[in-house]
Design a protein around this motif. Structure first.
Motif, PDB file in Angstrom:
ATOM      1  N   ALA A   1       0.947  -1.331   0.196  1.00  0.00           N
ATOM      2  CA  ALA A   1      -0.145   0.069   0.091  1.00  0.00           C
ATOM      3  C   ALA A   1       0.802   1.267  -0.064  1.00  0.00           C
ATOM      4  O   ALA A   1       0.424   2.287  -0.705  1.00  0.00           O
ATOM      5  N   ALA A   2       2.023   1.292   0.708  1.00  0.00           N
ATOM      6  CA  ALA A   2       2.752   2.504   0.766  1.00  0.00           C
ATOM      7  C   ALA A   2       3.362   2.637  -0.623  1.00  0.00           C
ATOM      8  O   ALA A   2       3.439   4.135  -1.111  1.00  0.00           O
TER       9      ALA A   2
ATOM     10  N   LYS B   1       0.716   3.961  -2.891  1.00  0.00           N
ATOM     11  CA  LYS B   1       0.354   5.449  -2.526  1.00  0.00           C
ATOM     12  C   LYS B   1       1.196   6.368  -3.079  1.00  0.00           C
ATOM     13  O   LYS B   1       1.054   7.616  -3.450  1.00  0.00           O
ATOM     14  N   THR B   2       2.623   6.175  -2.998  1.00  0.00           N
ATOM     15  CA  THR B   2       3.710   7.113  -3.545  1.00  0.00           C
ATOM     16  C   THR B   2       3.336   6.963  -5.154  1.00  0.00           C
ATOM     17  O   THR B   2       3.566   8.160  -5.661  1.00  0.00           O
TER      18      THR B   2
ATOM     19  N   TYR C   1       0.427   6.733  -6.482  1.00  0.00           N
ATOM     20  CA  TYR C   1      -0.812   7.541  -6.819  1.00  0.00           C
ATOM     21  C   TYR C   1      -0.437   8.878  -6.581  1.00  0.00           C
ATOM     22  O   TYR C   1      -0.795   9.819  -7.643  1.00  0.00           O
ATOM     23  N   THR C   2       0.067   9.235  -5.536  1.00  0.00           N
ATOM     24  CA  THR C   2       0.518  10.626  -5.437  1.00  0.00           C
ATOM     25  C   THR C   2       1.274  11.598  -6.207  1.00  0.00           C
ATOM     26  O   THR C   2       0.983  12.542  -6.741  1.00  0.00           O
TER      27      THR C   2
ATOM     28  N   LEU D   1      -7.973   6.027  -4.467  1.00  0.00           N
ATOM     29  CA  LEU D   1      -7.607   5.762  -3.144  1.00  0.00           C
ATOM     30  C   LEU D   1      -8.292   4.210  -2.889  1.00  0.00           C
ATOM     31  O   LEU D   1      -7.665   3.648  -2.093  1.00  0.00           O
TER      32      LEU D   1
ATOM     33  N   ILE E   1      -5.487   2.056  -4.171  1.00  0.00           N
ATOM     34  CA  ILE E   1      -4.017   2.041  -3.329  1.00  0.00           C
ATOM     35  C   ILE E   1      -4.419   1.330  -1.872  1.00  0.00           C
ATOM     36  O   ILE E   1      -3.546   0.921  -1.105  1.00  0.00           O
ATOM     37  N   THR E   2      -5.690   1.324  -1.341  1.00  0.00           N
ATOM     38  CA  THR E   2      -5.933   0.849  -0.183  1.00  0.00           C
ATOM     39  C   THR E   2      -6.572  -0.435  -0.086  1.00  0.00           C
ATOM     40  O   THR E   2      -6.675  -1.297   0.798  1.00  0.00           O
TER      41      THR E   2
ATOM     42  N   ALA F   1      -6.788   6.085   3.440  1.00  0.00           N
ATOM     43  CA  ALA F   1      -5.684   6.404   2.673  1.00  0.00           C
ATOM     44  C   ALA F   1      -4.861   7.715   3.139  1.00  0.00           C
ATOM     45  O   ALA F   1      -3.564   7.423   2.564  1.00  0.00           O
TER      46      ALA F   1
ATOM     47  N   ILE G   1      -5.117  10.702   2.725  1.00  0.00           N
ATOM     48  CA  ILE G   1      -5.135  11.720   1.682  1.00  0.00           C
ATOM     49  C   ILE G   1      -6.636  12.366   1.660  1.00  0.00           C
ATOM     50  O   ILE G   1      -7.570  11.696   1.584  1.00  0.00           O
TER      51      ILE G   1
END
Length: 201
Positions: free
Chosen positions: A41-42, A45-46, A48-49, A83, A86-87, A102, A104
């Motif tokens: 997930a980490a 998230k990286t 995605y952002t 979101l 990624i979650t 998330a 975010i």
């Protein structure tokens, strides 16, 4: 500079381009994100952002304030789709729980935060700086009101400077504290911080 302007300054053309690019990149994210396989997930998230969300955030202060509710909701739907990827949360998950899981916030909240930071930078300029004229615009006036509400909500101090503050900023003109946590109360009985850290806020 990457922002498409239309005669009505409605951001329609730019939003269409943003949606198309986000959908394309979310498709790429879908191919590497699975419920039981793929990066953690980490790492998702990286990705995605940095690769998807950054498309929506680029120069958001310029075009997003004039968007219609329908256009804003289209972007928010794509944001929530990312979101969930990624979650790994299902469609039945409550929206607020999705944002909190998330880590975010909503695009709407990110816009207000960015406008507050822009207001802060402009308000700290010297009085004779021509750039201060932007503070008189409707968008910055609204951002200033939201800025004050945010300060009251998070109980921040009035003697803190944001990181990397330019030397021509006047510290006494504004009261923005550079430390705000989404979904957290910084001081008091409901604070998520330990007592030792509360004293430094």
């Amino acid at each position: 500079m990457g922002v498409r302007l239309d005669p009505r300054i409605a951001g329609t053309d730019h939003v269409a381009a943003v949606i198309e690019k986000m959908e394309q990149r979310l498709g790429q994210l879908t191919k590497i994100a699975g419920a039981a396989w793929g990066p953690c997930a980490a790492h998702l998230k990286t990705y995605y952002t940095g690769h998807v969300l950054s498309v929506a955030l680029y120069a958001m202060e310029v075009w997003a304030p004039w968007l219609s509710k329908a256009a804003s909701e289209k972007l928010e739907v794509l944001h929530r789709r990312g979101l969930r990827l990624i979650t790994g949360l299902p469609q039945s998950t409550r929206t607020m729980n999705l944002y909190m899981e998330a880590g975010i916030p909503r695009l709407h909240d990110l816009l207000h935060l960015r406008l507050s930071k822009a207001y802060e930078r402009l308000a700290r300029l010297l009085q004779d700086d021509k750039r201060r004229e932007v503070l008189a615009t409707a968008t910055m006036t609204e951002a200033g009101e939201h800025h004050k509400q945010m300060l009251n909500q998070f109980s921040v101090g009035d003697a803190r400077l944001p990181l990397r503050a330019p030397r021509n900023y006047l510290a006494h003109e504004t009261t923005f504290a550079g430390r705000i946590s989404f979904g957290s109360t910084l001081k008091g009985a409901m604070s998520t911080l330990p007592p030792r850290e509360q004293r430094s806020v």
